[in-house]
Design a protein around this motif. Structure first.
Motif, mmCIF file in Angstrom:
data_model
loop_
_atom_site.group_PDB
_atom_site.id
_atom_site.type_symbol
_atom_site.label_atom_id
_atom_site.label_comp_id
_atom_site.label_asym_id
_atom_site.label_seq_id
_atom_site.Cartn_x
_atom_site.Cartn_y
_atom_site.Cartn_z
ATOM 1 N N ARG A 1 -8.786 0.830 2.918
ATOM 2 C CA ARG A 1 -10.147 0.991 2.402
ATOM 3 C C ARG A 1 -10.721 -0.347 1.955
ATOM 4 N N VAL B 1 0.724 4.322 -2.548
ATOM 5 C CA VAL B 1 0.394 5.676 -2.118
ATOM 6 C C VAL B 1 1.418 6.680 -2.644
ATOM 7 N N HIS B 2 2.666 6.288 -2.653
ATOM 8 C CA HIS B 2 3.713 7.197 -3.108
ATOM 9 C C HIS B 2 3.877 7.185 -4.624
ATOM 10 N N GLY C 1 0.806 -1.213 0.000
ATOM 11 C CA GLY C 1 0.000 0.000 0.000
ATOM 12 C C GLY C 1 0.839 1.262 0.000
ATOM 13 N N LEU C 2 1.885 1.295 0.822
ATOM 14 C CA LEU C 2 2.710 2.496 0.882
ATOM 15 C C LEU C 2 3.399 2.751 -0.447
ATOM 16 N N LEU D 1 -3.215 1.306 11.116
ATOM 17 C CA LEU D 1 -3.190 1.272 9.662
ATOM 18 C C LEU D 1 -4.614 1.149 9.146
ATOM 19 N N SER D 2 -5.025 2.105 8.297
ATOM 20 C CA SER D 2 -6.366 2.104 7.715
ATOM 21 C C SER D 2 -6.279 1.613 6.270
ATOM 22 N N LEU E 1 -4.594 3.665 -5.377
ATOM 23 C CA LEU E 1 -3.611 3.926 -4.313
ATOM 24 C C LEU E 1 -3.275 2.644 -3.576
ATOM 25 N N MET F 1 -2.047 5.887 10.170
ATOM 26 C CA MET F 1 -2.726 6.885 10.981
ATOM 27 C C MET F 1 -1.756 7.450 12.022
ATOM 28 N N HIS G 1 -5.950 1.618 -1.173
ATOM 29 C CA HIS G 1 -5.811 2.820 -0.350
ATOM 30 C C HIS G 1 -5.462 2.533 1.120
ATOM 31 N N PRO G 2 -4.296 1.976 1.393
ATOM 32 C CA PRO G 2 -3.844 1.882 2.791
ATOM 33 C C PRO G 2 -3.321 3.241 3.265
ATOM 34 N N ARG G 3 -3.508 3.539 4.521
ATOM 35 C CA ARG G 3 -3.109 4.856 5.029
ATOM 36 C C ARG G 3 -2.673 4.739 6.484
#
Length: 468
Positions: A96, A22-23, A18-19, A93-94, A59, A88, A84-86
């Motif tokens: 979707r 995201v990047h 995920g990261l 770790l969130s 993402l 926090m 879409h990992p995010r």
């Protein structure tokens, strides 16, 4: 190593994927991230995958042919897509969405697999250190808006250790759905087309243990439970269940079937509710439609479709007492009611064994009432058919009444029992037991274990009977 560590490793994989997504890094950046994860694994643990594809719009990323192996524990999936990992601010770790195709987990005791696994709005707590020194996920603090697994199959590879009477071989459900899972949340669980296969050990005095197999199934199961997460976590980690645990808010089962060597038992519907207020837990159940089929047809009719049962249990969690009231009614055949009060004399927060539970639970009083002329008639008719040789049901009835009269002669307060058996006449037989000193269920079981012990128990002045 335990399964929770392996699950935490899988979550770590998804976080890395995920990261990278995201990047908005290129394919090689994703590969480097996965290589770093693999290099950080403990000795003896391996992680392989077929392809890794970043998904800029979602993402996230997609992995294929995943295998994570740690000694005798193996986790596999043919495809996993993360959306879409995010991370926090508090370390959680969130994610979707997670989609897994053909998830498979094998341990020394179980094989678990499904066709697809779908998770929505998953929030994972910060990993904690386990006793083995590896990070693991605290299932009591996982939050999940929606989870669904199709074609879930659980195969048990371990035999239950004696004296466990039941060994579950496998569990299958066509669909398992969980909504609103998390700490202090009202969680909804649904299972469709579930089947359980088992073996049961029957032990009778003077006979060798006999192993029989059976299968239980139901068309649908629904459950609503507050803080189900805490219970799942306790069971997963082999810890005591939470104290002051609330009963299910509601539960229901439809078309339950139990296939046994003696025949097929079927229950049409079960509905129940539960509440917990001021340390008073109340559970209510209503059952409808009892059916039994065997190779030999009964010589009389029983209205199974109209049969009902009602059950209420009120437990005081402060003084560990419980009162149970139950009624079973088969129209035109019998009505049986029972009202009992028990107390837990040796309360403990830990999981009691079956023997400990019987020893620590004591019966204070019980009242059983039976209105069942046709029940007695049917029982004597079946006995006469089994004996044969021209024996009639009335002869069996008279002999039974005589045996009861002789066996209960030491307690005149039970004289109503043989009189009722011989001449029920539409009356209701009521038997009561009330003692100033509660009797443990272990002692009660021992009192029923042999004819001599039973006769001693039946002579107790705490037992009374009347018919009216």
């Amino acid at each position: 190593m335990k399964k929770p560590w392996l699950a935490a490793s899988l979550i770590s994989v998804t976080a890395v994927i995920g990261l990278a997504g995201v990047h908005h890094e290129a394919h090689m950046e994703l590969v480097r991230g996965l290589s770093s994860f693999r290099a950080a694994l403990p000795p003896g643990t391996t992680f392989t995958y077929g392809t890794a594809t970043p998904s800029i719009l979602a993402l996230g990323a997609t992995l294929t042919d995943i295998t994570l192996r740690d000694g005798s524990i193996t986790l596999r999936a043919s495809r996993m897509r993360l959306g879409h990992p995010r991370p926090m601010p508090d370390g959680r770790l969130s994610i979707r969405g997670v989609e897994v195709r053909e998830p498979f987990l094998q341990t020394p005791t179980q094989i678990i697999h499904g066709s697809t696994l779908s998770l929505r709005k998953l929030i994972l707590p910060k990993a904690r250190e386990a006793a083995e020194g590896h990070s693991r996920i605290d299932l009591a603090h996982v939050t999940l808006a929606h989870g669904q697994i199709e074609q879930l199959s659980i195969q048990n590879l371990a035999q239950s250790s004696p004296p466990a009477p039941v060994n579950v071989h496998s569990l299958f459900t066509r669909r398992l759905i969980v909504d609103n899972y998390g700490p202090a949340l009202l969680t909804t669980l649904r299972a469709d087309a579930a089947t359980l296969a088992y073996e049961r050990t029957l032990q009778a005095p003077g006979h060798d243990p006999q192993l029989v197999s059976g299968q239980a199934s139901l068309e649908r199961l629904d459950l609503k439970q507050v803080d189900l997460a805490a219970q799942v976590a306790a069971l997963w980690d082999h810890l005591p269940l939470p104290s002051q645990m609330a009963p299910p808010q509601s539960f229901a089962a439809h078309n339950f079937r139990l296939n046994m060597t003696s025949g097929l038992f079927r229950l049409e519907d079960l509905h129940g509710t539960g509440t917990l207020e001021n340390q008073i837990a109340t559970v209510t159940q209503d059952l409808k439609g009892f059916h039994f089929q065997s190779d030999e047809k009964l010589p009389f009719h029983i209205n199974g479709a109209g049969s009902t049962a009602h059950y209420v249990q009120v437990s005081n969690l402060a003084d560990h007492t419980s009162r149970t009231n139950a009624t079973l009614a088969v129209p035109g055949f019998m009505t049986l009611t029972a009202d009992a009060r028990t107390i837990q004399t040796d309360f403990t927060e830990r999981h009691p064994s079956q023997q400990q539970l019987l020893q620590s639970t004591a019966l204070q009083n019980i009242t059983i009432s039976l209105q069942g002329d046709r029940l007695l008639d049917a029982g004597f008719l079946l006995a006469a058919r089994q004996i044969g040789n021209g024996t009639t049901a009335e002869q069996i009835r008279e002999q039974t009444a005589q045996v009861l009269q002789a066996g209960l002669s030491a307690n005149p307060a039970l004289a109503a029992i043989p009189d009722y058996v011989e001449h029920p006449a539409g009356r209701t037989l009521t038997v009561t037991y009330a003692s100033a000193t509660p009797m443990s269920l272990t002692a009660l079981n021992a009192a029923m274990s042999s004819p001599a012990a039973m006769l001693t128990f039946l002579a107790s002045p705490d037992l009374k009977a009347f018919a009216q």
